[in-house]
Write an enzyme that holds these catalytic residues in place. Structure first.
Site, mmCIF file in Angstrom:
data_model
loop_
_atom_site.group_PDB
_atom_site.id
_atom_site.type_symbol
_atom_site.label_atom_id
_atom_site.label_comp_id
_atom_site.label_asym_id
_atom_site.label_seq_id
_atom_site.Cartn_x
_atom_site.Cartn_y
_atom_site.Cartn_z
ATOM 1 C CE LYS A 127 56.705 58.745 50.034
ATOM 2 N NZ LYS A 127 56.822 58.261 51.396
ATOM 3 C CB SER A 161 56.449 59.592 45.083
ATOM 4 O OG SER A 161 55.437 58.847 44.425
ATOM 5 C CG HIS A 208 65.020 47.394 74.849
ATOM 6 N ND1 HIS A 208 65.183 46.026 74.830
ATOM 7 C CD2 HIS A 208 65.798 47.850 75.860
ATOM 8 C CE1 HIS A 208 66.007 45.666 75.815
ATOM 9 N NE2 HIS A 208 66.409 46.763 76.449
ATOM 10 C CD GLU A 213 64.470 54.992 51.669
ATOM 11 O OE1 GLU A 213 63.756 54.093 51.208
ATOM 12 O OE2 GLU A 213 64.214 56.205 51.521
#
Ligand code: ARG
Length: 473
Positions: A282, A276, A155, A289
């Site tokens: 970043k 970025s 969970h 991803e």
């Protein structure tokens, strides 16, 4: 005039030609098409349909074409519709009129599915080796970080400590099943449709078995109608490919969390990160991803393929031409994903301290403590209640782990239990140090001592088995 143009008065409308053309996609099959043609030529010669000289000429022409295709020296003619027409035309240009004998006893319907089976067979071999590479990266990392401890979760909440190696080996298991599914699909796909003709079977006494053997097939298809319309193998491979992408997607998902500074469990190497355009701070795990994102398209390819065939009557329908674009793309996506994830995993840096600290948070050793009480005669339900009380008390006192509770807390919890065995334990000499050790991270890990559990010696055995399977050391 098209190769099939004999009965036609008018040439094709350009809109129709553009719409039906497939060369942009099926050029991918060129080498398989040539291999199929060479085997077919030999079969025609064996059946007495070509003289020795004719078959030699055709074979030599096809071998030359193969070289030129492999060297990128062939320009495809869009007016020739597909790869089959292009190659037959090129061959005839090179060898002359005998080229017109190549298509004897063959249709593009059995031809294209022969090509696609050969192509898929190669794709399966390529994917298998990509999977082995990724398994090796996972096993190497598990080996390197053998005693790093991860906060196992259910969970997404702290559950029980597990060895990081154990977690990595879970992905090795998934990949082994993926390999098994591909190997299984390969068994069914590796049969030759050549000789099925357009749909009814070739009109010549071709030795289909001999041609199949020539192409490395294990046998021949048993029904000509099925042979030209069956794309089950594409569905099966896409299903296996989709599931493999789902596994990589889950791994990618975990890496994105683990590399978040809040977790700080791993660092993704600069070489596998992007920045970025606006935020100079970043550093993003983009490959992970994109693996997750591209899984969507691969699952779409599977759904598309099932939908493509669901309404088709026997035998060949032109719809089947649409089996290729998304299939080819899905194979390429998995291959590239395996490769990038293998590099990303191989270059991960692990922060054992961060992992270890997190593994202790959330009273993750509670189950091991309850189990220790059970081993001393307390019924599990009573033990669960006692340890639950200890967790509640520790939380209220701001004590971060069960092992850090004072002696009186242990004794009071046992003494206050409804269970007589627990109350007896409260007065036993040495009970508190024993329980405290059971409630340590090491105690918790050691107690999961079953086949497939996270006890260090079990994980070491699993790691050794994986290494042996992968030929490492
Ligand atoms: N380009 C076609 C395909 O990929 C080849 C077979 C065409 N056959 C036909 N009878 N039109 O399916």
């Amino acid at each position: 005039m098209r190769l099939w143009g004999g009965r036609f008065g008018d040439g094709p409308d350009s809109r129709m030609a553009d719409f039906t053309r497939s060369i942009e996609v099926d050029a991918e099959l060129a080498l398989d098409d040539i291999a199929g043609s060479i085997a077919h030529v030999r079969g025609l010669a064996r059946a007495g349909l070509l003289t020795a000289e004719e078959s030699e000429t055709l074979e030599r022409g096809l071998a030359g074409l193969r070289e030129d295709v492999a060297g990128g020296a062939v320009a495809w003619d869009p007016a020739l519709e597909d790869v089959h027409m292009n190659l037959e035309t090129l061959l005839t240009e090179r060898v002359g009129a005998v080229g017109g004998k190549l298509h004897t006893g063959r249709s593009r319907n059995d031809q294209v599915v022969t090509d696609l089976r050969l192509w898929t067979r190669r794709a399966v071999t390529m994917l298998d080796s990509g999977m082995v590479d990724l398994e090796r990266s996972l096993v190497d990392l598990a080996d390197r970080e053998g005693d790093a401890v991860l906060p196992g979760a259910t969970h997404i909440q702290p559950a029980q400590p597990v060895l990081f190696a154990h977690h990595l080996l879970a992905y090795v298991e998934m990949l082994e099943r993926d390999r098994g599914r591909l190997a299984d699909a390969r068994r069914r796909l590796n049969v030759s449709p050549l000789g099925a003709g357009a749909l009814a079977g070739a009109g010549y006494p071709l030795d289909r078995e001999a041609t199949a053997a020539e192409l490395g097939f294990d046998g021949v298809t048993a029904n000509s109608l099925d042979a030209v319309s069956d794309r089950d193998f594409v569905v099966e491979v896409l299903a296996a490919v989709s599931l493999a992408m789902v596994h990589l997607s889950r791994l990618g998902e975990e890496v994105t969390w683990w590399s978040n500074p809040r977790f700080g469990f791993v660092r993704v190497a600069d070489a596998f990160s992007t920045g970025s355009s606006m935020m100079p701070n970043k550093k993003n795990p983009d490959p992970a991803e994109l693996v997750r994102g591209r899984t969507a398209g691969v699952i779409g390819a599977l759904a598309g393929m099932l939908t493509l065939v669901k309404g088709l009557p026997l035998a060949y329908q032109r719809d089947l031409q649409e089996d290729k674009p998304a299939f080819f793309a899905a194979i390429r996506t998995l291959d590239a994903s395996l490769s990038v994830m293998s590099g990303l995993v191989a270059t991960l840096t692990v922060n054992r301290e961060r992992m270890r600290t997190a593994a202790e948070e959330g009273y993750t050793t509670a189950t091991a403590l309850a189990d220790a009480l059970v081993r001393r005669g307390v019924p599990f339900r009573a033990a669960h209640h006692i340890v639950g009380g200890l967790v509640g008390g520790a939380e209220a006192e701001g004590i971060g782990s069960l092992a850090a509770l004072p002696d009186e807390a242990f004794r009071a919890a046992l003494d206050g239990s409804d269970d007589a065995a627990a109350r007896r334990l409260a007065h036993e000499r040495g009970i508190v140090p024993a329980l405290r050790s059971a409630a340590s991270v090491e105690g918790s890990l050691a107690s999961a001592d079953v086949v497939g559990g996270t006890a260090p010696h079990r994980v070491a055995a699993a790691l050794a088995a994986a290494k042996a399977r992968l030929g490492l050391e």
